[in-house]
Design a protein around this motif. Structure first.
Motif, short mmCIF file in Angstrom:
data_model
loop_
_atom_site.label_atom_id
_atom_site.label_comp_id
_atom_site.label_asym_id
_atom_site.label_seq_id
_atom_site.Cartn_x
_atom_site.Cartn_y
_atom_site.Cartn_z
N SER A 127 -18.70 -37.73 19.67
CA SER A 127 -18.55 -37.72 18.22
C SER A 127 -19.69 -38.40 17.45
O SER A 127 -20.57 -39.01 18.05
CB SER A 127 -17.19 -38.36 17.86
OG SER A 127 -16.77 -37.94 16.60
N ASN A 130 -20.86 -40.72 11.03
CA ASN A 130 -20.93 -40.71 9.56
C ASN A 130 -19.56 -40.69 8.89
O ASN A 130 -19.37 -41.32 7.85
CB ASN A 130 -21.82 -39.56 9.07
CG ASN A 130 -21.33 -38.21 9.52
OD1 ASN A 130 -20.75 -38.06 10.58
ND2 ASN A 130 -21.54 -37.21 8.69
N HIS A 211 -28.46 -28.84 23.14
CA HIS A 211 -28.58 -29.37 24.50
C HIS A 211 -27.22 -29.30 25.22
O HIS A 211 -27.13 -28.91 26.38
CB HIS A 211 -29.10 -30.81 24.44
CG HIS A 211 -29.01 -31.54 25.74
ND1 HIS A 211 -29.84 -31.26 26.81
CD2 HIS A 211 -28.16 -32.51 26.16
CE1 HIS A 211 -29.51 -32.04 27.82
NE2 HIS A 211 -28.49 -32.81 27.46
N LEU A 227 -21.90 -29.02 13.72
CA LEU A 227 -23.27 -29.55 13.59
C LEU A 227 -23.67 -29.76 12.13
O LEU A 227 -22.83 -29.78 11.25
CB LEU A 227 -24.24 -28.62 14.32
CG LEU A 227 -23.82 -28.23 15.75
CD1 LEU A 227 -24.81 -27.25 16.36
CD2 LEU A 227 -23.67 -29.46 16.63
N GLY A 228 -24.95 -29.91 11.91
CA GLY A 228 -25.44 -30.28 10.58
C GLY A 228 -25.52 -29.10 9.62
O GLY A 228 -25.09 -27.99 9.93
N ARG A 305 -28.68 -45.58 10.35
CA ARG A 305 -29.67 -45.66 11.43
C ARG A 305 -31.04 -45.91 10.82
O ARG A 305 -31.54 -45.07 10.05
CB ARG A 305 -29.75 -44.32 12.18
CG ARG A 305 -28.52 -43.98 12.97
CD ARG A 305 -28.63 -42.59 13.53
NE ARG A 305 -28.99 -41.63 12.48
CZ ARG A 305 -29.16 -40.34 12.67
NH1 ARG A 305 -29.03 -39.83 13.87
NH2 ARG A 305 -29.47 -39.54 11.68
N LEU A 386 -23.27 -24.05 7.13
CA LEU A 386 -22.02 -24.81 7.04
C LEU A 386 -21.29 -24.51 5.72
O LEU A 386 -20.20 -23.94 5.75
CB LEU A 386 -22.32 -26.31 7.18
CG LEU A 386 -21.11 -27.21 7.45
CD1 LEU A 386 -20.34 -26.78 8.70
CD2 LEU A 386 -21.53 -28.67 7.60
N TRP A 424 -12.56 -25.37 9.58
CA TRP A 424 -13.86 -26.01 9.32
C TRP A 424 -14.81 -25.51 10.39
O TRP A 424 -14.68 -25.85 11.57
CB TRP A 424 -13.72 -27.54 9.38
CG TRP A 424 -14.98 -28.25 9.00
CD1 TRP A 424 -15.74 -29.03 9.82
CD2 TRP A 424 -15.60 -28.25 7.71
NE1 TRP A 424 -16.82 -29.51 9.11
CE2 TRP A 424 -16.76 -29.04 7.82
CE3 TRP A 424 -15.31 -27.65 6.48
CZ2 TRP A 424 -17.62 -29.25 6.74
CZ3 TRP A 424 -16.16 -27.86 5.42
CH2 TRP A 424 -17.30 -28.65 5.55
#
Ligand code: NAD
Length: 454
Positions: A127, A130, A211, A227-228, A305, A386, A424
């Motif tokens: 996971s 954010n 990956h 994903l993003g 980060r 997305l 989603w």
């Protein structure tokens, strides 16, 4: 593993990272525990998950403090996330039994036909940090209710929150051999990929997702990737209230410091209202309170980060070198902590990274367009899929744009929003498979077709 508070740069805890052999032992333990959990039945499992929700609710303040300390998320946004995630549990309570019930399709005649939904077995959930409550619940709660055992690997940037999930799930009655965490970073993630889980459920970046799917493909088990994104918002010239549209667009871009998978990452504005919209948006962003995330009025906390600051600087500087103008932000903040003053850029175009690559931080590019057709072409110019959003007074005009979008979610007059009622899902580089809704629970079961001759 040293846990650093990104707002103070101080150590807040040290955890020992799990070794590959520990992870392998856990898989075996979970395998042993899963059958009894499956046999318990959906309604008993729902009772336990409901108790977990109550424990989280009664400890919200302490949990919000932990989340804010390890991620730099403003405390009010930590509370919002924890409270907001309860809707997943309500949704499961209302629907899970119905969605997991066996279906009798042919009840008369020579051959009776029915479907039973069986859990996958032991699933791995790797996971992100954010929104650890939202994205964690989307996977491990649905997996548990469906009768699976779960190995949960929290992000190395939200491990303390991950350990709280484990503590409260066990307190609520999930057996210790049914939900376990694996603590660590990339190496622990890699160790999970090398073992034989019955499904891999990942939330994180495109690079890691790619990956993962490449590594586990030969295992022939379900793989789901959340994903993003590079989510576009188009502001049409007919919006009812330009100022309110600018406030909502800014919130979509900068909530949680822009570190949201479905954050507004690029804005297109019709030329007729462009100047006024930009002025209002910049005014709004300049008014954001930046700083100590434990202060209840803070809207922009610390960047989680520190490495991300370099990526943000790189996108901003490249855009400026190619002719963009910065209307606000980008000043270094005095003192300790990984803070980044929100940046608004105009004069941007699709030769610039800021309009093409995921920023995942408090920066936004705004581009002027002269027609819906131009907006559609630009919105579609991405490898991600997305969400896409349109603000307009005209539903039909908005729908005409949204129907062209190759994204899992589309929004009219809203953005940066997730509902448990709806699947989603991402398309393209935004992922594979769906969480939430009936599809999100079916992701954790496999159908068995019964053809029976009495
Ligand atoms: P990340 O890909 O860096 O890390 C995610 C997880 O993968 C972490 O637990 C990490 O330890 C693990 N990992 C890293 N390398 C690995 C490897 N080689 N093998 C196995 N596991 C490995 O992502 P992140 O920084 O935690 O999260 C940010 C990204 O997540 C953004 O791109 C964001 O848009 C995306 N995201 C998507 C959704 C969604 O629902 N679509 C939700 C939240 C975040």
């Amino acid at each position: 593993m040293i846990i650093i508070n990104p707002a103070t740069e101080q150590e807040i805890n040290t955890l020992s990272e799990d070794t590959p052999s520990k992870v392998a032992e856990r898989l075996q333990t979970l395998r042993n525990g899963q059958k009894a959990w499956q046999a318990l039945g959906v309604s008993k499992r729902l009772e336990i998950i409901t108790r977990f929700g109550e424990l989280i609710k009664s400890n919200t303040e302490e949990l919000a403090n932990i989340l804010t300390s390890e991620t730099g998320k403003p405390i009010q946004q930590s509370r919002n996330e924890i409270n907001g995630a309860h809707n997943r549990i309500d949704h499961l309570q209302t629907n899970a039994e119905k969605w997991l019930a066996s279906e009798k399709l042919v009840e008369e005649g020579q051959t009776l036909e029915s479907i039973q939904y069986e859990p996958l077995g032991v699933v791995a959930n790797i996971s992100a940090w954010n929104f650890p409550y939202n994205v964690g619940y989307n996977v491990f709660l649905y997996a548990l209710v469906a009768g699976n055992a779960v190995l949960y690997k929290p992000s190395e940037f939200s491990s303390l929150t991950g350990l709280e999930f484990e503590k409260y799930l066990h307190q609520a009655g999930v057996p210790k051999d049914v939900f376990m965490t694996a603590i660590g970073g990339k190496e622990v993630g890699q160790a999970i990929l090398e073992l034989d889980f019955d499904g891999y459920f990942f939330t994180g970046s495109y690079a890691t997702g790619k990956h993962i799917i490449q590594t586990v493909a030969p295992k022939m088990v379900p793989v789901q990737l959340e994903l993003g994104g590079k989510d576009p918002l188009y502001i049409m010239d007919d919006v009812a209230d330009i100022k309110q549209s600018a406030i909502n667009a800014a919130e979509g871009a900068f909530y949680n410091n822009g570190q949201s998978c479905c954050a507004v990452e690029r804005i297109y504005v019709h030329e007729k209202i462009y100047d006024e919209f930009v002025e209002e948006l910049v005014k709004e962003v300049k008014g954001y309170k930046i700083g100590d995330p434990k202060n209840k009025d803070t809207f922009i906390g610390a960047i989680t980060r520190p490495q991300q600051i370099e990526i943000l600087d790189n996108q901003v500087n490249e855009a400026l070198e190619k002719g963009a103008q910065k209307l606000t932000g980008g000043n270094a903040l005095e003192g300790v902590g990984y803070f980044y003053e929100p940046v608004v850029l105009v004069g941007v175009n699709h030769d610039m990274k800021i309009m093409k690559e995921e920023s995942f931080g408090p920066i936004i590019g705004i581009q002027k367009v002269s027609s819906d057709e131009e907006a559609i072409d630009l919105m579609k110019d991405t490898a991600y899929g997305l969400t896409s959003a349109v603000f307009s007074a005209d539903e039909e005009r908005a729908k005409a744009v949204l129907s062209e979008m190759n994204t899992g979610t589309v929004y009219w007059n809203c953005c940066d929003r997730v509902s448990p009622n709806l699947p989603w899902s991402g398309r393209g580089n935004s992922g594979v498979g769906s969480t939430l809704s009936s599809q999100g629970i079916r992701a954790f079961v496999q159908p068995k077709a019964y053809q029976m001759r009495p």
